[in-house]
Write a protein that holds these residues in place. Sequence first.
Motif, PDB file in Angstrom:
ATOM      1  N   LEU A 135       0.832  -1.200   0.000  1.00 15.50           N
ATOM      2  CA  LEU A 135       0.000   0.000   0.000  1.00 15.50           C
ATOM      3  C   LEU A 135       0.871   1.257   0.000  1.00 15.50           C
ATOM      4  CD1 LEU A 135      -2.769   1.316   0.070  1.00 15.50           C
ATOM      5  CD2 LEU A 135      -2.697   1.154   2.577  1.00 15.50           C
ATOM      6  N   TYR A 136       1.899   1.261   0.847  1.00 15.80           N
ATOM      7  CA  TYR A 136       2.804   2.408   0.875  1.00 15.80           C
ATOM      8  C   TYR A 136       3.445   2.612  -0.492  1.00 15.80           C
ATOM      9  CZ  TYR A 136       6.752   5.420   1.576  1.00 15.80           C
ATOM     10  OH  TYR A 136       7.650   6.441   1.439  1.00 15.80           O
ATOM     11  N   THR A 137       3.873   1.515  -1.132  1.00 15.75           N
ATOM     12  CA  THR A 137       4.527   1.612  -2.437  1.00 15.75           C
ATOM     13  C   THR A 137       3.586   2.187  -3.491  1.00 15.75           C
ATOM     14  OG1 THR A 137       5.984  -0.218  -1.885  1.00 15.75           O
ATOM     15  CG2 THR A 137       5.765   0.316  -4.211  1.00 15.75           C
ATOM     16  N   VAL A 138       2.318   1.826  -3.430  1.00 11.81           N
ATOM     17  CA  VAL A 138       1.333   2.377  -4.374  1.00 11.81           C
ATOM     18  C   VAL A 138       1.207   3.886  -4.182  1.00 11.81           C
ATOM     19  CG1 VAL A 138      -1.129   2.424  -4.956  1.00 11.81           C
ATOM     20  CG2 VAL A 138       0.054   0.235  -4.699  1.00 11.81           C
ATOM     21  N   VAL A 139       1.076   4.320  -2.932  1.00 15.05           N
ATOM     22  CA  VAL A 139       0.952   5.754  -2.657  1.00 15.05           C
ATOM     23  C   VAL A 139       2.231   6.490  -3.045  1.00 15.05           C
ATOM     24  CG1 VAL A 139       0.613   7.474  -0.830  1.00 15.05           C
ATOM     25  CG2 VAL A 139      -0.757   5.377  -0.837  1.00 15.05           C
ATOM     26  N   ALA A 140       3.377   5.912  -2.715  1.00  9.80           N
ATOM     27  CA  ALA A 140       4.656   6.545  -3.052  1.00  9.80           C
ATOM     28  C   ALA A 140       4.841   6.636  -4.570  1.00  9.80           C
ATOM     29  CB  ALA A 140       5.810   5.766  -2.424  1.00  9.80           C
ATOM     30  N   THR A 141       4.374   5.638  -5.288  1.00  7.11           N
ATOM     31  CA  THR A 141       4.472   5.671  -6.751  1.00  7.11           C
ATOM     32  C   THR A 141       3.618   6.795  -7.320  1.00  7.11           C
ATOM     33  OG1 THR A 141       4.929   3.302  -6.833  1.00  7.11           O
ATOM     34  CG2 THR A 141       4.116   4.325  -8.867  1.00  7.11           C
ATOM     35  N   TYR A 142       2.413   6.986  -6.769  1.00  6.45           N
ATOM     36  CA  TYR A 142       1.553   8.080  -7.221  1.00  6.45           C
ATOM     37  C   TYR A 142       2.220   9.435  -6.940  1.00  6.45           C
ATOM     38  CZ  TYR A 142      -2.125  11.522  -7.397  1.00  6.45           C
ATOM     39  OH  TYR A 142      -2.842  12.658  -7.676  1.00  6.45           O
ATOM     40  N   VAL A 143       2.775   9.582  -5.743  1.00 12.96           N
ATOM     41  CA  VAL A 143       3.436  10.845  -5.390  1.00 12.96           C
ATOM     42  C   VAL A 143       4.638  11.082  -6.311  1.00 12.96           C
ATOM     43  CG1 VAL A 143       4.726  12.026  -3.561  1.00 12.96           C
ATOM     44  CG2 VAL A 143       2.594  10.849  -3.017  1.00 12.96           C
ATOM     45  N   ALA A 144       5.398  10.030  -6.600  1.00 11.96           N
ATOM     46  CA  ALA A 144       6.546  10.164  -7.512  1.00 11.96           C
ATOM     47  C   ALA A 144       6.084  10.538  -8.915  1.00 11.96           C
ATOM     48  CB  ALA A 144       7.338   8.857  -7.540  1.00 11.96           C
ATOM     49  N   TYR A 145       4.984   9.949  -9.358  1.00 10.52           N
ATOM     50  CA  TYR A 145       4.435  10.297 -10.673  1.00 10.52           C
ATOM     51  C   TYR A 145       4.074  11.782 -10.728  1.00 10.52           C
ATOM     52  CZ  TYR A 145       1.146  10.633 -14.526  1.00 10.52           C
ATOM     53  OH  TYR A 145       0.490  11.026 -15.662  1.00 10.52           O
ATOM     54  N   ARG A 146       3.420  12.271  -9.685  1.00 13.97           N
ATOM     55  CA  ARG A 146       3.091  13.700  -9.629  1.00 13.97           C
ATOM     56  C   ARG A 146       4.366  14.545  -9.560  1.00 13.97           C
ATOM     57  NH1 ARG A 146      -2.048  15.480  -8.201  1.00 13.97           N
ATOM     58  NH2 ARG A 146      -1.092  17.430  -8.845  1.00 13.97           N
ATOM     59  N   GLY A 147       5.418  13.968  -8.986  1.00 13.90           N
ATOM     60  CA  GLY A 147       6.701  14.652  -8.902  1.00 13.90           C
ATOM     61  C   GLY A 147       7.381  14.853 -10.235  1.00 13.90           C
ATOM     62  N   LEU A 148       6.955  14.129 -11.251  1.00 12.81           N
ATOM     63  CA  LEU A 148       7.530  14.356 -12.578  1.00 12.81           C
ATOM     64  C   LEU A 148       7.328  15.793 -13.029  1.00 12.81           C
ATOM     65  CD1 LEU A 148       6.461  11.047 -14.345  1.00 12.81           C
ATOM     66  CD2 LEU A 148       8.800  11.755 -13.788  1.00 12.81           C
ATOM     67  N   GLU A 149       6.296  16.438 -12.505  1.00  7.43           N
ATOM     68  CA  GLU A 149       5.998  17.830 -12.864  1.00  7.43           C
ATOM     69  C   GLU A 149       6.012  18.781 -11.677  1.00  7.43           C
ATOM     70  OE1 GLU A 149       5.794  18.762 -15.983  1.00  7.43           O
ATOM     71  OE2 GLU A 149       5.961  16.696 -16.683  1.00  7.43           O
ATOM     72  N   SER A 150       6.356  18.292 -10.480  1.00  5.99           N
ATOM     73  CA  SER A 150       6.250  19.143  -9.296  1.00  5.99           C
ATOM     74  C   SER A 150       7.308  18.802  -8.250  1.00  5.99           C
ATOM     75  CB  SER A 150       4.858  18.969  -8.666  1.00  5.99           C
ATOM     76  OG  SER A 150       4.810  19.543  -7.379  1.00  5.99           O
ATOM     77  N   TRP A 151       8.159  19.773  -7.946  1.00  2.00           N
ATOM     78  CA  TRP A 151       9.142  19.595  -6.882  1.00  2.00           C
ATOM     79  C   TRP A 151       8.458  19.405  -5.529  1.00  2.00           C
ATOM     80  CZ3 TRP A 151      13.995  18.312  -7.195  1.00  2.00           C
ATOM     81  CH2 TRP A 151      14.726  18.612  -8.339  1.00  2.00           C
ATOM     82  N   THR A 152       7.318  20.016  -5.345  1.00  2.00           N
ATOM     83  CA  THR A 152       6.607  19.880  -4.078  1.00  2.00           C
ATOM     84  C   THR A 152       6.251  18.419  -3.812  1.00  2.00           C
ATOM     85  OG1 THR A 152       5.723  22.114  -4.266  1.00  2.00           O
ATOM     86  CG2 THR A 152       4.579  20.615  -2.769  1.00  2.00           C
ATOM     87  N   PHE A 153       5.778  17.719  -4.830  1.00  2.00           N
ATOM     88  CA  PHE A 153       5.438  16.313  -4.650  1.00  2.00           C
ATOM     89  C   PHE A 153       6.684  15.473  -4.378  1.00  2.00           C
ATOM     90  CE2 PHE A 153       1.246  17.324  -6.228  1.00  2.00           C
ATOM     91  CZ  PHE A 153       0.452  16.431  -5.513  1.00  2.00           C
ATOM     92  N   ILE A 154       7.804  15.834  -4.966  1.00  2.30           N
ATOM     93  CA  ILE A 154       9.036  15.098  -4.680  1.00  2.30           C
ATOM     94  C   ILE A 154       9.418  15.295  -3.211  1.00  2.30           C
ATOM     95  CG2 ILE A 154      11.478  14.838  -5.245  1.00  2.30           C
ATOM     96  CD1 ILE A 154      10.738  15.857  -8.089  1.00  2.30           C
ATOM     97  N   GLY A 155       9.326  16.534  -2.738  1.00  2.18           N
ATOM     98  CA  GLY A 155       9.603  16.796  -1.323  1.00  2.18           C
ATOM     99  C   GLY A 155       8.655  16.030  -0.411  1.00  2.18           C
ATOM    100  N   ILE A 156       7.383  15.995  -0.769  1.00  5.35           N
ATOM    101  CA  ILE A 156       6.407  15.225   0.013  1.00  5.35           C
ATOM    102  C   ILE A 156       6.796  13.749   0.021  1.00  5.35           C
ATOM    103  CG2 ILE A 156       4.008  14.399   0.011  1.00  5.35           C
ATOM    104  CD1 ILE A 156       3.242  17.243  -1.010  1.00  5.35           C
ATOM    105  N   GLY A 157       7.229  13.241  -1.130  1.00  2.67           N
ATOM    106  CA  GLY A 157       7.652  11.846  -1.212  1.00  2.67           C
ATOM    107  C   GLY A 157       8.815  11.533  -0.282  1.00  2.67           C
ATOM    108  N   TRP A 158       9.784  12.450  -0.206  1.00  2.00           N
ATOM    109  CA  TRP A 158      10.915  12.218   0.702  1.00  2.00           C
ATOM    110  C   TRP A 158      10.459  12.282   2.154  1.00  2.00           C
ATOM    111  CZ3 TRP A 158      14.687   9.531  -0.761  1.00  2.00           C
ATOM    112  CH2 TRP A 158      15.226   9.644  -2.035  1.00  2.00           C
ATOM    113  N   LEU A 159       9.530  13.162   2.486  1.00  3.95           N
ATOM    114  CA  LEU A 159       9.038  13.209   3.863  1.00  3.95           C
ATOM    115  C   LEU A 159       8.181  11.985   4.194  1.00  3.95           C
ATOM    116  CD1 LEU A 159       8.256  16.991   4.384  1.00  3.95           C
ATOM    117  CD2 LEU A 159      10.277  15.672   5.099  1.00  3.95           C
ATOM    118  N   MET A 160       7.427  11.488   3.211  1.00  6.16           N
ATOM    119  CA  MET A 160       6.703  10.226   3.415  1.00  6.16           C
ATOM    120  C   MET A 160       7.688   9.101   3.713  1.00  6.16           C
ATOM    121  SD  MET A 160       3.815  10.293   0.385  1.00  6.16           S
ATOM    122  CE  MET A 160       3.848   8.511   0.307  1.00  6.16           C
TER     123      MET A 160
END
Length: 138
Positions: free
Chosen positions: A53-78
């Motif tokens: 489940l975590y991997t699914v959510v992290a993959t979605y956040v990483a996908y959004r990170g392709l266009e957003s540094w904010t999502f990448i930062g959120i992914g690292w904090l997750m």
Amino acid sequence: MSYIAPILIGIVYVLLMSLVRRPDSRRRLNALMVGGAGAAYLSGGGFGGWEFLYTVVATYVAYRGLESWTFIGIGWLMHTSWDLLHHFKGNPIVPFEHGSSMGCAICDPVIALWCFRGGPRVTIPWRASRTREPVAPQ
């Protein structure tokens, strides 16, 4: 456990990523990195189905990170929070190094802070005059 080494690893990560000259390429590469970090515990983190489940959510956040540094930062904090859970209740990220999850939890926010700043190139002071951000064509 040393707190200095994980912080230095985060700084080295930022410096190495700064070698990627184009900002859009740097952002996309970092999205891939945070996506890969999201799957780090899949082979035995100790939380069973929650790892998937975590991997699914992290993959979605990483996908959004392709266009957003904010999502990448959120992914690292997750990933930081996932590291802390593994340090206290699960298995370490490196099986033979008990403190590895805590080290990762210290390193990841360093990277996240850089991402929340937009992933700028960080230059070494004595080379600053030769390293400029490329400007996108108009």
